[in-house]
Design a protein around this motif. Structure first.
Motif, PDB file in Angstrom:
ATOM      1  N   ALA A 108       0.892  -1.128  -0.079  1.00 43.49           N
ATOM      2  CA  ALA A 108      -0.014   0.164  -0.124  1.00 43.49           C
ATOM      3  C   ALA A 108       1.201   1.475   0.250  1.00 43.49           C
ATOM      4  O   ALA A 108       0.576   1.908  -0.925  1.00 43.49           O
ATOM      5  CB  ALA A 108      -0.697   0.248   1.574  1.00 43.49           C
ATOM      6  N   THR A 111       2.429   2.105  -3.536  1.00 41.64           N
ATOM      7  CA  THR A 111       1.411   1.862  -4.432  1.00 41.64           C
ATOM      8  C   THR A 111       0.969   3.009  -4.815  1.00 41.64           C
ATOM      9  O   THR A 111       0.904   4.254  -5.287  1.00 41.64           O
ATOM     10  CB  THR A 111      -0.075   0.974  -4.273  1.00 41.64           C
ATOM     11  N   TRP A 133      -4.129  -6.718   9.314  1.00 42.57           N
ATOM     12  CA  TRP A 133      -4.749  -6.273   8.012  1.00 42.57           C
ATOM     13  C   TRP A 133      -6.024  -5.183   9.202  1.00 42.57           C
ATOM     14  O   TRP A 133      -7.010  -4.917   7.747  1.00 42.57           O
ATOM     15  CB  TRP A 133      -5.860  -7.761   8.423  1.00 42.57           C
ATOM     16  N   ASP A 136      -2.990   0.076   7.453  1.00 45.54           N
ATOM     17  CA  ASP A 136      -3.476   0.880   5.871  1.00 45.54           C
ATOM     18  C   ASP A 136      -3.200  -0.012   5.166  1.00 45.54           C
ATOM     19  O   ASP A 136      -1.760   0.106   4.942  1.00 45.54           O
ATOM     20  CB  ASP A 136      -2.682   2.396   6.093  1.00 45.54           C
ATOM     21  N   VAL A 137      -3.844  -0.595   4.550  1.00 43.32           N
ATOM     22  CA  VAL A 137      -3.608  -2.235   3.742  1.00 43.32           C
ATOM     23  C   VAL A 137      -4.257  -1.190   2.666  1.00 43.32           C
ATOM     24  O   VAL A 137      -3.848  -1.731   1.063  1.00 43.32           O
ATOM     25  CB  VAL A 137      -4.453  -3.490   4.331  1.00 43.32           C
ATOM     26  N   PHE A 138      -5.164  -0.257   2.114  1.00 41.38           N
ATOM     27  CA  PHE A 138      -5.759  -0.102   1.362  1.00 41.38           C
ATOM     28  C   PHE A 138      -4.926   1.832   0.587  1.00 41.38           C
ATOM     29  O   PHE A 138      -4.453   1.918   1.058  1.00 41.38           O
ATOM     30  CB  PHE A 138      -7.041   0.806   1.219  1.00 41.38           C
ATOM     31  N   ALA A 139      -4.575   1.416  -0.672  1.00 47.19           N
ATOM     32  CA  ALA A 139      -4.168   2.828  -1.400  1.00 47.19           C
ATOM     33  C   ALA A 139      -4.901   3.339  -2.614  1.00 47.19           C
ATOM     34  O   ALA A 139      -5.108   3.198  -2.993  1.00 47.19           O
ATOM     35  CB  ALA A 139      -2.336   2.871  -1.997  1.00 47.19           C
ATOM     36  N   VAL A 149      -2.997   5.909   2.118  1.00 41.13           N
ATOM     37  CA  VAL A 149      -2.772   5.073   2.508  1.00 41.13           C
ATOM     38  C   VAL A 149      -4.002   4.682   3.256  1.00 41.13           C
ATOM     39  O   VAL A 149      -4.124   6.270   3.671  1.00 41.13           O
ATOM     40  CB  VAL A 149      -1.900   3.778   2.928  1.00 41.13           C
ATOM     41  N   SER A 151      -6.940   2.598   6.204  1.00 44.76           N
ATOM     42  CA  SER A 151      -7.645   1.381   6.556  1.00 44.76           C
ATOM     43  C   SER A 151      -9.055   1.215   6.327  1.00 44.76           C
ATOM     44  O   SER A 151     -10.011   1.621   5.854  1.00 44.76           O
ATOM     45  CB  SER A 151      -7.022   1.273   7.828  1.00 44.76           C
ATOM     46  N   ILE A 152      -9.284  -0.285   6.595  1.00 47.07           N
ATOM     47  CA  ILE A 152     -10.873  -0.624   7.091  1.00 47.07           C
ATOM     48  C   ILE A 152     -11.722   0.013   7.947  1.00 47.07           C
ATOM     49  O   ILE A 152     -12.650   1.047   7.624  1.00 47.07           O
ATOM     50  CB  ILE A 152     -10.974  -2.115   7.171  1.00 47.07           C
ATOM     51  N   VAL A 155     -12.597   3.317   6.021  1.00 46.56           N
ATOM     52  CA  VAL A 155     -13.640   3.419   5.318  1.00 46.56           C
ATOM     53  C   VAL A 155     -14.970   3.051   6.935  1.00 46.56           C
ATOM     54  O   VAL A 155     -15.815   3.846   6.074  1.00 46.56           O
ATOM     55  CB  VAL A 155     -13.316   1.937   4.695  1.00 46.56           C
TER      56      VAL A 155
END
Length: 175
Positions: A108, A111, A133, A136-139, A149, A151-152, A155
């Motif tokens: 992430a 990316t 998990w 910060d696993v999304f980017a 980045v 995180s869940i 969101v």
């Protein structure tokens, strides 16, 4: 940063979707000063006081979450606040278990085109993260404005903000 930009976009969407910004201004918010205090503390910690010792960074970061948590508790009856509390709680627990830093996945960070900081940071690649998990696993990819980045928990927070903003911006007329 990404949450703030997304929340601003949600606010801008209110009039475009038939809502009223005036209605939002009439939400009965309690202890309103706690939220700006929490945000100011985070801005100072991660933008101004960038070279604080880890123990102080950890303490101040958790203090900012405690201030935000007190704001959420004071306003828990408002639509959307339970979701915001859940998302903030996911982030806070993960931060607390990781010494004050929300763990970020290497992919992430790569990316998003971010450099991993050698100083105390609100998010970073950790060697042995707990609950990775929930980090910060999304980017948002580099090259896109506000690449970062998230995180869940982020969101879930934004989902709660959407419920709050759209739920309170509608004029309720008797049928």
């Amino acid at each position: 940063m990404i949450i703030g930009v997304a929340a601003l976009l949600l606010l801008l969407a209110v009039p475009l979707t038939g809502g009223s910004l005036r209605q939002l201004g009439e939400i009965p918010v309690r202890a309103w000063w706690l939220l700006p205090a929490a945000l100011l503390l985070q801005v100072l910690l991660f933008s101004v006081l960038t070279k604080v010792p880890d123990w102080l960074g950890f303490s101040l970061h958790l203090l900012s979450y405690m201030l935000a948590g007190a704001f959420i508790w004071a306003n828990r009856a408002l639509r959307g606040l339970p979701l915001i509390a859940l998302g903030a709680g996911l982030n806070a627990v993960t931060i607390a278990l990781n010494g004050g830093t929300l763990p970020a996945s290497e992919s992430a960070v790569r990316t998003a085109g971010l450099a991993d900081s050698e100083h105390f940071s609100n998010s970073g690649v950790l060697s042995d993260p707990r609950l990775p998990w929930l980090g910060d696993v999304f980017a948002v990819p580099s090259g896109v404005p506000f690449a970062n980045v998230f995180s869940i928990g982020d969101v879930v927070i934004l989902t709660g903000v959407a419920v709050l903003v759209f739920g309170h911006s509608r004029v309720h007329r008797p049928v």
